[in-house]
Design a protein around this motif. Structure first.
Motif, PDB file in Angstrom:
ATOM      1  N   GLY A 286      23.284 -10.816 -11.144  1.00 48.17           N
ATOM      2  CA  GLY A 286      22.764 -11.759 -10.153  1.00 48.17           C
ATOM      3  C   GLY A 286      22.425 -13.060 -10.835  1.00 48.17           C
ATOM      4  O   GLY A 286      22.959 -13.380 -11.888  1.00 48.17           O
ATOM      5  N   SER A 287      21.542 -13.773 -10.239  1.00 49.57           N
ATOM      6  CA  SER A 287      21.285 -15.104 -10.775  1.00 49.57           C
ATOM      7  C   SER A 287      20.579 -14.978 -12.106  1.00 49.57           C
ATOM      8  O   SER A 287      19.834 -14.049 -12.369  1.00 49.57           O
ATOM      9  N   SER A 288      20.831 -15.904 -12.953  1.00 55.38           N
ATOM     10  CA  SER A 288      20.266 -15.810 -14.285  1.00 55.38           C
ATOM     11  C   SER A 288      19.001 -16.626 -14.430  1.00 55.38           C
ATOM     12  O   SER A 288      18.474 -16.730 -15.516  1.00 55.38           O
ATOM     13  N   THR A 289      18.512 -17.207 -13.331  1.00 52.78           N
ATOM     14  CA  THR A 289      17.266 -17.942 -13.492  1.00 52.78           C
ATOM     15  C   THR A 289      16.102 -16.967 -13.416  1.00 52.78           C
ATOM     16  O   THR A 289      16.183 -15.931 -12.774  1.00 52.78           O
ATOM     17  N   VAL A 290      15.065 -17.326 -14.079  1.00 56.43           N
ATOM     18  CA  VAL A 290      13.864 -16.511 -14.115  1.00 56.43           C
ATOM     19  C   VAL A 290      12.821 -17.247 -13.289  1.00 56.43           C
ATOM     20  O   VAL A 290      12.301 -18.259 -13.712  1.00 56.43           O
ATOM     21  N   GLY A 291      12.547 -16.767 -12.082  1.00 58.24           N
ATOM     22  CA  GLY A 291      11.609 -17.485 -11.223  1.00 58.24           C
ATOM     23  C   GLY A 291      10.191 -17.322 -11.727  1.00 58.24           C
ATOM     24  O   GLY A 291       9.707 -16.217 -11.904  1.00 58.24           O
ATOM     25  N   VAL A 292       9.519 -18.431 -11.932  1.00 58.62           N
ATOM     26  CA  VAL A 292       8.186 -18.372 -12.534  1.00 58.62           C
ATOM     27  C   VAL A 292       7.139 -18.279 -11.429  1.00 58.62           C
ATOM     28  O   VAL A 292       7.086 -19.132 -10.559  1.00 58.62           O
ATOM     29  N   THR A 293       6.331 -17.234 -11.440  1.00 61.06           N
ATOM     30  CA  THR A 293       5.302 -17.100 -10.418  1.00 61.06           C
ATOM     31  C   THR A 293       3.900 -17.323 -10.951  1.00 61.06           C
ATOM     32  O   THR A 293       2.989 -17.528 -10.183  1.00 61.06           O
ATOM     33  N   ALA A 294       3.700 -17.244 -12.248  1.00 62.13           N
ATOM     34  CA  ALA A 294       2.336 -17.415 -12.770  1.00 62.13           C
ATOM     35  C   ALA A 294       2.411 -18.078 -14.129  1.00 62.13           C
ATOM     36  O   ALA A 294       3.289 -17.773 -14.926  1.00 62.13           O
ATOM     37  N   VAL A 295       1.488 -19.003 -14.353  1.00 60.49           N
ATOM     38  CA  VAL A 295       1.410 -19.690 -15.644  1.00 60.49           C
ATOM     39  C   VAL A 295      -0.049 -19.661 -16.071  1.00 60.49           C
ATOM     40  O   VAL A 295      -0.934 -19.861 -15.255  1.00 60.49           O
ATOM     41  N   ALA A 296      -0.281 -19.398 -17.346  1.00 57.38           N
ATOM     42  CA  ALA A 296      -1.657 -19.452 -17.841  1.00 57.38           C
ATOM     43  C   ALA A 296      -1.664 -20.264 -19.124  1.00 57.38           C
ATOM     44  O   ALA A 296      -0.791 -20.131 -19.967  1.00 57.38           O
ATOM     45  N   LEU A 297      -2.685 -21.125 -19.237  1.00 59.78           N
ATOM     46  CA  LEU A 297      -2.828 -21.902 -20.466  1.00 59.78           C
ATOM     47  C   LEU A 297      -3.851 -21.212 -21.343  1.00 59.78           C
ATOM     48  O   LEU A 297      -4.823 -20.657 -20.839  1.00 59.78           O
ATOM     49  N   SER A 298      -3.628 -21.263 -22.636  1.00 60.78           N
ATOM     50  CA  SER A 298      -4.587 -20.612 -23.521  1.00 60.78           C
ATOM     51  C   SER A 298      -5.650 -21.630 -23.914  1.00 60.78           C
ATOM     52  O   SER A 298      -5.328 -22.706 -24.407  1.00 60.78           O
TER      53      SER A 298
ATOM     54  N   SER B  24       6.995 -13.832 -14.375  1.00 62.04           N
ATOM     55  CA  SER B  24       8.128 -14.158 -13.519  1.00 62.04           C
ATOM     56  C   SER B  24       8.230 -13.209 -12.342  1.00 62.04           C
ATOM     57  O   SER B  24       7.541 -12.194 -12.257  1.00 62.04           O
ATOM     58  N   GLU B  25       9.163 -13.566 -11.448  1.00 61.06           N
ATOM     59  CA  GLU B  25       9.378 -12.751 -10.266  1.00 61.06           C
ATOM     60  C   GLU B  25       9.934 -11.395 -10.613  1.00 61.06           C
ATOM     61  O   GLU B  25       9.779 -10.435  -9.880  1.00 61.06           O
ATOM     62  N   GLY B  26      10.657 -11.322 -11.723  1.00 59.77           N
ATOM     63  CA  GLY B  26      11.269 -10.048 -12.076  1.00 59.77           C
ATOM     64  C   GLY B  26      10.355  -9.169 -12.914  1.00 59.77           C
ATOM     65  O   GLY B  26      10.753  -8.099 -13.362  1.00 59.77           O
ATOM     66  N   GLY B  27       9.120  -9.628 -13.138  1.00 62.36           N
ATOM     67  CA  GLY B  27       8.202  -8.811 -13.902  1.00 62.36           C
ATOM     68  C   GLY B  27       8.117  -9.164 -15.362  1.00 62.36           C
ATOM     69  O   GLY B  27       7.361  -8.550 -16.113  1.00 62.36           O
ATOM     70  N   LEU B  28       8.870 -10.175 -15.804  1.00 66.15           N
ATOM     71  CA  LEU B  28       8.811 -10.547 -17.210  1.00 66.15           C
ATOM     72  C   LEU B  28       7.505 -11.248 -17.519  1.00 66.15           C
ATOM     73  O   LEU B  28       6.985 -11.983 -16.701  1.00 66.15           O
ATOM     74  N   LEU B  29       7.018 -11.015 -18.727  1.00 65.86           N
ATOM     75  CA  LEU B  29       5.783 -11.653 -19.165  1.00 65.86           C
ATOM     76  C   LEU B  29       6.112 -12.267 -20.509  1.00 65.86           C
ATOM     77  O   LEU B  29       6.501 -11.564 -21.434  1.00 65.86           O
TER      78      LEU B  29
END
Lengths: 96, 505
Positions: free
Chosen positions: B299-311, B322-327
């Motif tokens: 499928g599409s190779s983009t990784v949809g970003v759903t959450a961002v955290a700054l340290s 990401s939407e696919g569960g990647l962290l």
């Protein structure tokens, strides 16, 4: 003079000690390792506390007298060694 | 055949004129006579008094400065000699004593752990059945900003939406009417208040735009916006945050969208636009794999970003879910160019991913770095678990089951190192205290109707006892926590360190 500083340094080097104040019998701080405003605050409040504690002990038993006072709070412990002319106040955080 | 003919003219009487002259009557009126009076007043005697504050006495007068030439008061040395041993003995005994371990004196009322202070609603948003998509407190801690949008729609909508502000410190707070309403053309998916200037609010919209509002301007609160440039987002912007810029002492806006882009914008007041400063793109092939993942995804190779955290500890690191569960752990200063088709862009997109943690099975809705430990962060997704990860290893250090439904947000408490809160899809917000062995929630915020998901929550950093929870029925609850959820214990940082150092097998 140097010996007074040495003694205070020895006490300060114990584990967890956050500050030392020496207060005279009128409640005026003479020696301190904290900043001015904290020192003045501690000295005023603790002086009244020690006088109240001492009068409590002596009212219960006139032959008795206050030897040492420890106030334990959530964050630290304040130890006060009273004397005729001076009080020594040490603030320690025992779990640090 | 034809002959001339002349006819008499026909006249029609005017009906209008006759009815106008119909009935006429005359009337007159006059005001009553006005009574007026004169009186004079004069002061008989006057007195004047002045006051002035005196310059404040220096508190240092009270503290005799240590003058090396001045001798110590008499008896001081003897006193210290007498008491030194006693004090040192007590100090040493105190450090070894276990007398007060676990002892708690409770001055506050223990019965109510959480209590609701306000329930804020915006009637027009509720009529349109909008959910609260994001809440944020201002840097002063007295204004709460609520963004309305939809969290369950997958479709494009054209509905107008709004962002409402309530000032909770005002006396005439009206929970049904916001102090300030900012109209927005589409649904708002995320807001974030500026860390220093209380009037600036950054917002991300469903159509990919990023705006900054300035609430101190009465005319047009939109200070700058991105418009829809070619290099901007094309998908909903799920998170915006203010990031300190390295070069100047200002803040830029970091926005992330499900199109796989994370972009950093700077505020350009001259052209009233947000100017793209740097951009990062996530392509599946460029994401480092942690070895255990064996996902073959087509499928599409983009990784949809759903959450961002700054340290807050390391200005170069940021975490992405990401939407696919990647962290992923990413770096602002990465130099690898992203493998996107080279369009005519001013800014080259980079691939920032450095390390990949163990992926979860559903979209990651929220990540938050612990403010008390540099390596720990919490992530929450659709599997109902809050995973506490360490930056140093791929597997989570601890996983806490919060509920059976989705989790929309997880946040660490700003005052107690071991407490975190999670907003669930069923409705309640659960607070967990890692100091308790039994991993049941330490407190729960349940608000009214069940099955109304709690979609977002925010802790107030100035007034540590307040927490705001936004729900899918369009209401925002402001709750006050009891002191044992807010005041840190003496050994909590050490316990957090212990948890962080656990290595999972």
């Amino acid at each position: 003079m140097a010996e007074v500083e040495e003694t205070l340094k020895r006490i300060q080097s114990q584990k967890g000690v956050q500050g030392i104040i020496v207060v005279n019998s009128e409640g005026i701080p003479i020696k301190t390792t904290l900043d001015n405003s904290s020192t003045v605050q501690y000295a005023g409040l603790i002086h009244q506390l020690v006088l109240k504690a001492r009068s409590t002990i002596r009212d219960i038993d006139p032959q008795n007298d206050l030897l040492f006072l420890r106030v334990r709070s959530k964050k630290n412990e304040i130890m006060i060694a009273p004397d005729k002319d001076y009080f020594l106040i040490v603030i320690q955080n025992p779990s640090a | 055949m034809f002959a001339d003919e002349s006819l008499e003219s026909v006249g029609v009487e005017s009906v209008w004129r006759s009815c106008q002259q119909g009935a006429l009557q005359a009337r007159s009126c006059q005001t009553d006579a006005l009574h007026s009076d004169d009186a004079g007043v004069q002061t008989r005697f006057s007195a004047s008094i002045f006051t002035q504050t005196e310059p404040q006495e220096q508190t240092t007068d009270l503290l005799r400065q240590h003058d090396p030439a001045e001798p110590d008061p008499p008896g001081l040395l003897d006193f210290l000699r007498r008491t030194e041993d006693l004090i040192i003995r007590e100090l040493v005994k105190n450090t070894r004593s276990h007398a007060f371990d676990g002892f708690q004196a409770d001055w506050a009322d223990r019965s109510q752990r959480v209590s609701c202070l306000h329930r804020l609603q915006h009637p027009s948003a509720q009529e349109k059945d909008l959910h609260v998509s994001s809440v944020s407190w201002s840097c002063t801690g007295s204004v709460i900003v609520c963004a309305y949008g939809r969290t369950d729609d997958g479709d494009w909508t054209n509905e107008k939406s709004c962002v409402c502000l309530w000032n909770l410190d005002r006396q005439n707070l009206n929970p049904k009417q916001a102090d300030l309403v900012l109209e927005v053309p589409t649904a708002v998916t995320s807001v974030c208040c500026h860390p220093n200037q209380p009037a600036l609010i950054a917002g991300g919209l469903y159509n990919g735009e990023v705006l900054v509002w300035d609430t101190s301007r009465t005319q047009d609160p939109v200070l700058v916006q991105t418009g829809m440039p070619a290099e901007g987002h094309r998908e909903p912007v799920y998170q915006v945050s203010w990031v300190p810029l390295q070069r100047k002492a200002e803040f830029g806006v970091l926005s992330s969208s499900s199109g796989g882009r994370v972009l950093l914008w700077t505020v350009d007041l001259d052209r009233t636009r947000l100017v793209l400063d740097s951009g990062y793109a996530f392509i599946r092939q460029q994401v480092p794999h942690s070895g255990r993942t064996s996902m073959k995804v087509r499928g599409s190779s983009t990784v949809g970003v759903t959450a961002v955290a700054l340290s807050p500890w390391d200005p170069d690191t940021f975490l992405v879910g990401s939407e696919g569960g990647l962290l992923l752990r990413c770096s602002f200063s990465s130099r690898t160019p992203a493998a996107v088709p080279a369009e005519d862009r001013g800014v080259v997109l980079r691939a920032p991913a450095v390390f990949s943690f163990r992926p979860s099975s559903g979209p990651v809705h929220s990540i938050h770095c612990s403010p008390f430990h540099r390596n720990l962060f919490a992530s929450a997704g659709t599997d109902g678990l809050v995973h506490i990860h360490s930056l140093l290893q791929a597997d989570p250090v601890l996983s806490v089951r919060v509920s059976d439904s989705y989790l929309f947000q997880a946040q660490w408490s700003p005052s107690r190192p071991l407490v975190f809160a999670a907003a669930t899809g069923h409705g309640p917000v659960q607070f967990f205290d890692l100091a308790c062995r039994a991993l049941r929630p330490a407190a729960t915020i349940e608000d009214g109707a069940a099955d109304r998901a709690a979609t977002c929550l925010a802790f107030n950093h100035q007034n540590r006892r307040l927490v705001a929870v936004g729900k899918s029925d369009g209401s925002v609850g402001v709750w006050q926590l009891s002191s044992d959820l807010v005041d840190p214990g003496p050994t909590e940082t050490a316990q957090l360190e212990q948890i962080a150092n656990q290595v999972s097998d």
